[in-house]
Every structure is written in C-alpha cells, then in structure tokens.
Design an enzyme around this catalytic site. Structure first.
Site, mmCIF file in Angstrom:
data_model
loop_
_atom_site.group_PDB
_atom_site.id
_atom_site.type_symbol
_atom_site.label_atom_id
_atom_site.label_comp_id
_atom_site.label_asym_id
_atom_site.label_seq_id
_atom_site.Cartn_x
_atom_site.Cartn_y
_atom_site.Cartn_z
ATOM 1 N N GLU A 1 0.841 -1.207 0.000
ATOM 2 C CA GLU A 1 0.000 0.000 0.000
ATOM 3 C C GLU A 1 0.875 1.255 0.000
ATOM 4 O OE1 GLU A 1 -1.951 0.739 3.780
ATOM 5 O OE2 GLU A 1 -3.791 1.371 2.774
ATOM 6 N N HIS B 1 2.355 4.684 0.950
ATOM 7 C CA HIS B 1 2.440 5.368 2.248
ATOM 8 C C HIS B 1 3.068 6.746 2.087
ATOM 9 C CE1 HIS B 1 1.251 1.631 4.190
ATOM 10 N NE2 HIS B 1 1.221 2.254 5.333
ATOM 11 N N ASP C 1 3.356 -1.763 6.412
ATOM 12 C CA ASP C 1 2.327 -2.577 7.080
ATOM 13 C C ASP C 1 2.763 -4.038 7.236
ATOM 14 O OD1 ASP C 1 0.953 -0.218 6.974
ATOM 15 O OD2 ASP C 1 -0.724 -0.955 5.776
ATOM 16 N N HIS D 1 -2.226 -3.663 9.168
ATOM 17 C CA HIS D 1 -3.003 -2.903 8.169
ATOM 18 C C HIS D 1 -4.449 -2.910 8.640
ATOM 19 C CE1 HIS D 1 -4.332 -1.613 4.160
ATOM 20 N NE2 HIS D 1 -5.070 -2.698 4.026
ATOM 21 N N GLU E 1 -7.364 -2.238 7.595
ATOM 22 C CA GLU E 1 -8.469 -2.786 6.808
ATOM 23 C C GLU E 1 -8.553 -4.319 6.855
ATOM 24 O OE1 GLU E 1 -6.471 -0.333 6.048
ATOM 25 O OE2 GLU E 1 -7.421 1.166 4.763
ATOM 26 N N HIS F 1 -2.122 7.184 8.776
ATOM 27 C CA HIS F 1 -1.601 6.510 7.585
ATOM 28 C C HIS F 1 -0.445 7.316 6.966
ATOM 29 C CE1 HIS F 1 -1.423 4.087 4.000
ATOM 30 N NE2 HIS F 1 -1.492 5.181 3.284
ATOM 31 N N GLU G 1 3.880 5.419 11.795
ATOM 32 C CA GLU G 1 4.549 4.489 10.879
ATOM 33 C C GLU G 1 5.908 5.017 10.423
ATOM 34 O OE1 GLU G 1 1.118 2.033 8.561
ATOM 35 O OE2 GLU G 1 1.192 4.164 8.088
HETATM 36 ZN ZN ZN Z 1 0.291 1.585 7.054
HETATM 37 MN MN MN Z 2 -2.377 0.167 5.798
#
Ligand code: ZN
Ligand code: MN
Length: 268
Positions: free
Chosen positions: A31, A33, A42, A118, A120, A175, A180
């Site tokens: 994903e 970032h 993630d 992650h 989701e 995010h 992170e």
């Molecule tokens: Zn992430």
């Molecule tokens: Mn994520």
C-alpha cells in the site's frame, strides 16, 4: 528470533509440537504510504515487532508474513485507487488466513498470534480465524487458541501524550504519518526519505463513505497526516512500548511462566 521458514522441517517439527510453542503470523499490505516511504511498512513493522517479542518467549517462531491485505479504504489508507496499492478481495484474505491456520494446526500448533499491520484487514482476519476454528472443531481439534492484535492498540495514552504534544488525530489518520514513519526510521531508515515528506493538515472526511470514492478527498501526497514530526527516537519509544506490551499479553495468555523480564518493567 526464530524465523519459521528458515528452519529445517525436523527442527520445526520439534519446536511446533513443544507444549508451549507459539507461532506469530504478521499480516500486512502492499500500500502506498506517501512519497517519503516504501510501500511495505504494514508488513515490515508487525514482522519486526513479532521478531523482538519472540526473543522474550520460549519456543516462539515468526511465520512468513501475508504481504498483501484487504483493499485500502480512503479514510484509513488513502484509498484503493492509488498507484502501488495492491489488494486482495476480502474472501481471498479470509481463506488465506483460514488455510494457513489449519496447516499450522495440522503440524501441531495450538497457539497462534495474528499480528496485524493494516487496519483494513481486521475483520477478514477475524473471519479466517473463525472459519479455521470451526473447521478444526469438525475434525476433532478443539484446543487451538488464536490471538489477534493490531500493534498500535498497545500504544497507550501516556505515550500518545509524549509523542503528540500538539494533539493526536487518531490512528486512522496516522496513515503514512508520525507513527509508521517513526517506526520505519527506527527499523529501516533506508526506506524513508524525510526530505520528501509532504507537510499538510490532517485529512478531513465527512462521517460517511461514497463508492466510487472521490479521489480529491485524499490529500495528493497519499498520507492522511503529516510525518514532519516523525523521528528515530519516537520510533524507538513506540517499538519498546509495542514489544513490551505484546510480550506481556502473549505470555499472560499463552505461557504461564512467572518470569518478568526487564523489558516489561518499561511498559507504558
Ligand atoms: Zn500503514
Ligand atoms: Mn495500511
């Protein structure tokens, strides 16, 4: 730390059938970032946390991570429309989780920790666990226990106040933000370029989602809050809090050994 995939099968067999063995399964995503960071935090963050937690437990192993996750949502990951973000359908993730748990159970594993990185993924992992436990029950295996956790839930209020003196906007808007980016600066500094951080206000969303998404609601950077205040020092603090908290929780649930390591005394 013990990396499951690097063991020979006989050594693995001895470890996995030991009465207190634990397998950690990191679950991430591919994903975007933001322009300042690689697309795999993630995966890398929960994998690194699992590796350090393992060092404080007996007969614990880290399995190869699930490196693809459920579709990025606009209000927590920028959205699935962004280049690079590469996602699974929910049913694919669910069935992958189910299959892997059933295989580890076939080898004799009875304690598994799902380390989510992650947001989701959460309910699809729950569904995979539920299906695996149900099917294992049909096969007469009724003594398997699976823990699921997302590492950021171990970052408590004291740490949040310390790391976000100007206010905290919530984990969903983190995010590509301070959490992170700091962890990646601490763990994998070569995958972060702080000169490319886009400094912007936290994303603003209505209290609902529309599909198809309106891409204009996602900040052009792909991040939902600014990583400007990220640092290696913050990453170390976050790592220690997560490793300490998770090691404590796992030992409490899965290993009754009363030993308290120096690590746990530092838990915030
Ligand atoms: Zn992430
Ligand atoms: Mn994520």
């Amino acid at each position: 730390m013990t990396t499951l995939a690097e063991l020979d099968w006989q050594t693995y067999n001895e470890m996995v059938t030991a009465p207190d063995s634990i397998i950690f399964l990191p679950i991430g995503a591919l994903e975007q970032h933001g322009p300042h960071m690689s697309m795999n935090p993630d995966v890398l963050i929960p994998q690194a946390i699992a590796g350090q937690v393992c060092c404080h437990l007996d007969n614990a192993m880290v399995a190869p991570p699930i490196t693809y996750g459920y579709k990025s949502q606009q209000q927590s990951g920028g959205g699935n429309h962004l280049p690079g973000t590469t996602s699974l359908d929910g049913i694919t993730l669910t069935q992958t989780i189910r299959d892997v748990i059933k295989e580890f159970a076939r080898h004799g594993a009875r304690r598994i920790v799902m380390m989510n990185g992650h947001y989701e993924n959460s309910m699809f992992v729950v569904e995979g666990i539920d299906l695996a436990i149900r099917e294992l029950g049909w096969a007469g295996v009724d003594d398997i226990n699976v823990m699921i956790l997302s590492y950021w839930d171990f970052v408590g209020d004291t740490t949040i106040e310390r790391l976000y003196p100007d206010g905290f906007t919530g984990w969903d808007l983190e995010h590509g933000g301070v959490l992170e980016t700091s962890l990646m600066l601490h763990l994998y500094p070569h995958l972060v370029d702080m000169s490319k951080v886009v400094d912007h206000e936290p994303a603003m969303f209505p209290p609902y989602d529309m599909f198809p998404v309106n891409p204009e609601l996602t900040p052009p950077s792909g991040t939902l809050s600014s990583a400007r205040n990220a640092s290696r020092e913050k990453g170390k603090i976050l790592m220690d809090v997560c490793v300490g908290g998770i090691a404590h929780a796992v030992r409490e649930k899965f290993q009754s050994s009363p030993a308290v390591s120096a690590l746990e005394t530092g838990v915030a």
